[in-house]
Motif scaffolding. Structure first.
Motif, PDB file in Angstrom:
ATOM      1  N   GLY A  41       0.787  -1.234   0.000  1.00 43.73           N
ATOM      2  CA  GLY A  41       0.000   0.000   0.000  1.00 43.73           C
ATOM      3  C   GLY A  41       0.814   1.277   0.000  1.00 43.73           C
ATOM      4  O   GLY A  41       0.280   2.354  -0.235  1.00 43.73           O
ATOM      5  N   LYS A  42       2.116   1.158   0.246  1.00 43.75           N
ATOM      6  CA  LYS A  42       2.964   2.349   0.233  1.00 43.75           C
ATOM      7  C   LYS A  42       3.470   2.684  -1.173  1.00 43.75           C
ATOM      8  O   LYS A  42       4.119   3.703  -1.365  1.00 43.75           O
ATOM      9  N   CYS A  43       3.189   1.827  -2.127  1.00 49.05           N
ATOM     10  CA  CYS A  43       3.563   2.085  -3.522  1.00 49.05           C
ATOM     11  C   CYS A  43       2.536   3.042  -4.115  1.00 49.05           C
ATOM     12  O   CYS A  43       1.354   2.694  -4.208  1.00 49.05           O
ATOM     13  N   SER A  45       1.974   6.796  -6.852  1.00 48.79           N
ATOM     14  CA  SER A  45       2.456   7.772  -7.815  1.00 48.79           C
ATOM     15  C   SER A  45       3.361   7.178  -8.885  1.00 48.79           C
ATOM     16  O   SER A  45       2.925   6.393  -9.717  1.00 48.79           O
ATOM     17  N   ALA A  46       4.642   7.548  -8.899  1.00 49.19           N
ATOM     18  CA  ALA A  46       5.562   7.087  -9.936  1.00 49.19           C
ATOM     19  C   ALA A  46       5.688   5.565  -9.939  1.00 49.19           C
ATOM     20  O   ALA A  46       5.840   4.953 -10.997  1.00 49.19           O
ATOM     21  N   THR A  47       5.596   4.945  -8.763  1.00 51.40           N
ATOM     22  CA  THR A  47       5.646   3.484  -8.696  1.00 51.40           C
ATOM     23  C   THR A  47       4.463   2.891  -9.436  1.00 51.40           C
ATOM     24  O   THR A  47       4.605   1.911 -10.179  1.00 51.40           O
ATOM     25  N   GLU A  48       3.295   3.483  -9.261  1.00 54.93           N
ATOM     26  CA  GLU A  48       2.111   2.982  -9.957  1.00 54.93           C
ATOM     27  C   GLU A  48       2.228   3.183 -11.469  1.00 54.93           C
ATOM     28  O   GLU A  48       1.801   2.328 -12.251  1.00 54.93           O
ATOM     29  N   GLU A  49       2.829   4.272 -11.879  1.00 51.26           N
ATOM     30  CA  GLU A  49       3.065   4.494 -13.316  1.00 51.26           C
ATOM     31  C   GLU A  49       3.983   3.404 -13.858  1.00 51.26           C
ATOM     32  O   GLU A  49       3.746   2.848 -14.928  1.00 51.26           O
ATOM     33  N   PHE A  50       5.033   3.077 -13.111  1.00 49.54           N
ATOM     34  CA  PHE A  50       5.935   1.996 -13.486  1.00 49.54           C
ATOM     35  C   PHE A  50       5.180   0.671 -13.594  1.00 49.54           C
ATOM     36  O   PHE A  50       5.365  -0.093 -14.550  1.00 49.54           O
ATOM     37  N   LEU A  51       4.315   0.381 -12.624  1.00 51.96           N
ATOM     38  CA  LEU A  51       3.565  -0.875 -12.626  1.00 51.96           C
ATOM     39  C   LEU A  51       2.648  -0.980 -13.842  1.00 51.96           C
ATOM     40  O   LEU A  51       2.515  -2.059 -14.435  1.00 51.96           O
ATOM     41  N   LEU A  52       2.008   0.123 -14.228  1.00 50.38           N
ATOM     42  CA  LEU A  52       1.143   0.093 -15.410  1.00 50.38           C
ATOM     43  C   LEU A  52       1.941  -0.257 -16.660  1.00 50.38           C
ATOM     44  O   LEU A  52       1.461  -0.991 -17.527  1.00 50.38           O
ATOM     45  N   LYS A  53       3.145   0.258 -16.752  1.00 50.62           N
ATOM     46  CA  LYS A  53       4.017  -0.076 -17.889  1.00 50.62           C
ATOM     47  C   LYS A  53       4.463  -1.543 -17.794  1.00 50.62           C
ATOM     48  O   LYS A  53       4.433  -2.276 -18.783  1.00 50.62           O
ATOM     49  N   ALA A  54       4.870  -1.977 -16.605  1.00 54.28           N
ATOM     50  CA  ALA A  54       5.359  -3.343 -16.413  1.00 54.28           C
ATOM     51  C   ALA A  54       4.265  -4.373 -16.688  1.00 54.28           C
ATOM     52  O   ALA A  54       4.544  -5.446 -17.240  1.00 54.28           O
ATOM     53  N   GLU A  66      -1.475  -6.577  -0.582  1.00 54.41           N
ATOM     54  CA  GLU A  66      -2.540  -5.595  -0.764  1.00 54.41           C
ATOM     55  C   GLU A  66      -2.289  -4.796  -2.039  1.00 54.41           C
ATOM     56  O   GLU A  66      -1.234  -4.920  -2.661  1.00 54.41           O
ATOM     57  N   SER A  67      -3.257  -3.999  -2.426  1.00 52.63           N
ATOM     58  CA  SER A  67      -3.119  -3.130  -3.591  1.00 52.63           C
ATOM     59  C   SER A  67      -2.200  -1.953  -3.285  1.00 52.63           C
ATOM     60  O   SER A  67      -1.913  -1.665  -2.128  1.00 52.63           O
ATOM     61  N   GLY A 107      -8.451   3.143  -5.327  1.00 49.45           N
ATOM     62  CA  GLY A 107      -8.251   1.728  -4.990  1.00 49.45           C
ATOM     63  C   GLY A 107      -6.881   1.166  -5.258  1.00 49.45           C
ATOM     64  O   GLY A 107      -6.528   0.111  -4.741  1.00 49.45           O
ATOM     65  N   GLY A 108      -6.078   1.836  -6.073  1.00 55.21           N
ATOM     66  CA  GLY A 108      -4.739   1.350  -6.369  1.00 55.21           C
ATOM     67  C   GLY A 108      -4.732   0.261  -7.431  1.00 55.21           C
ATOM     68  O   GLY A 108      -5.736  -0.019  -8.074  1.00 55.21           O
ATOM     69  N   ILE A 109      -3.585  -0.346  -7.602  1.00 51.58           N
ATOM     70  CA  ILE A 109      -3.386  -1.434  -8.557  1.00 51.58           C
ATOM     71  C   ILE A 109      -3.306  -2.726  -7.764  1.00 51.58           C
ATOM     72  O   ILE A 109      -2.492  -2.854  -6.842  1.00 51.58           O
ATOM     73  N   SER A 110      -4.149  -3.675  -8.106  1.00 52.65           N
ATOM     74  CA  SER A 110      -4.171  -4.947  -7.392  1.00 52.65           C
ATOM     75  C   SER A 110      -3.033  -5.843  -7.846  1.00 52.65           C
ATOM     76  O   SER A 110      -2.676  -5.845  -9.029  1.00 52.65           O
ATOM     77  N   PRO A 111      -2.477  -6.630  -6.929  1.00 52.06           N
ATOM     78  CA  PRO A 111      -1.439  -7.584  -7.344  1.00 52.06           C
ATOM     79  C   PRO A 111      -2.059  -8.674  -8.215  1.00 52.06           C
ATOM     80  O   PRO A 111      -3.240  -9.008  -8.072  1.00 52.06           O
TER      81      PRO A 111
END
Length: 135
Positions: A41-43, A45-54, A66-67, A107-111
């Motif tokens: 849950g501490k991920c 902003s920029a981490t979420e942008e990275f995850l969308l690309k990954a 958690e998300s 809600g964030g990005i779910s694993p």
């Protein structure tokens, strides 16, 4: 970009003519074969942008209890001092082009693999998952 901003005051403008969040590679390399990313849950902003690309790669699996924190859709906050001078507000300077169809906030990005919170060592868990899949 400056010309676009001046021509459209108080509006968000795109960086490019056909802005897209899709990454297209000419060649897909053999290695790495698998990529595991650990989140919590501490991920944000920029981490979420990275995850969308990954997540665009079939090689990538995201693991977590958690998300992510869900702080990406409106970002790059700029402080603005109020007329009194006693307070300030933070105003986002960017808005995701994914909105409103594909929001990340709140809600964030779910694993991809939701790990039980009773797992003591997430890294060992991921390694064991990888080994069992290749046996």
């Amino acid at each position: 970009m400056v010309k676009k901003g001046k021509a459209n005051p108080n509006n968000f403008v795109l960086f490019g003519e056909n802005e897209t969040d899709t990454v297209k590679l000419e060649v897909i390399k053999d290695f790495p074969r698998k990529v595991s990313i650990l989140i919590d849950g501490k991920c944000t902003s920029a981490t979420e942008e990275f995850l969308l690309k990954a997540k665009q790669s079939s090689k990538t699996t995201i693991y977590g209890y958690e998300s992510t924190g869900g702080a990406l859709d409106y970002s790059n906050l700029n402080p603005v001092i109020t007329p009194s001078g006693f307070w300030y507000a933070t105003v986002p300077t960017t808005r995701s082009s994914r909105l409103p169809e594909n929001p990340v906030d709140p809600g964030g990005i779910s694993p991809d693999v939701l790990v039980n919170k009773n797992v003591d060592n997430l890294i060992e868990f991921v390694i064991s998952q990888y080994k069992s899949a290749n046996e």
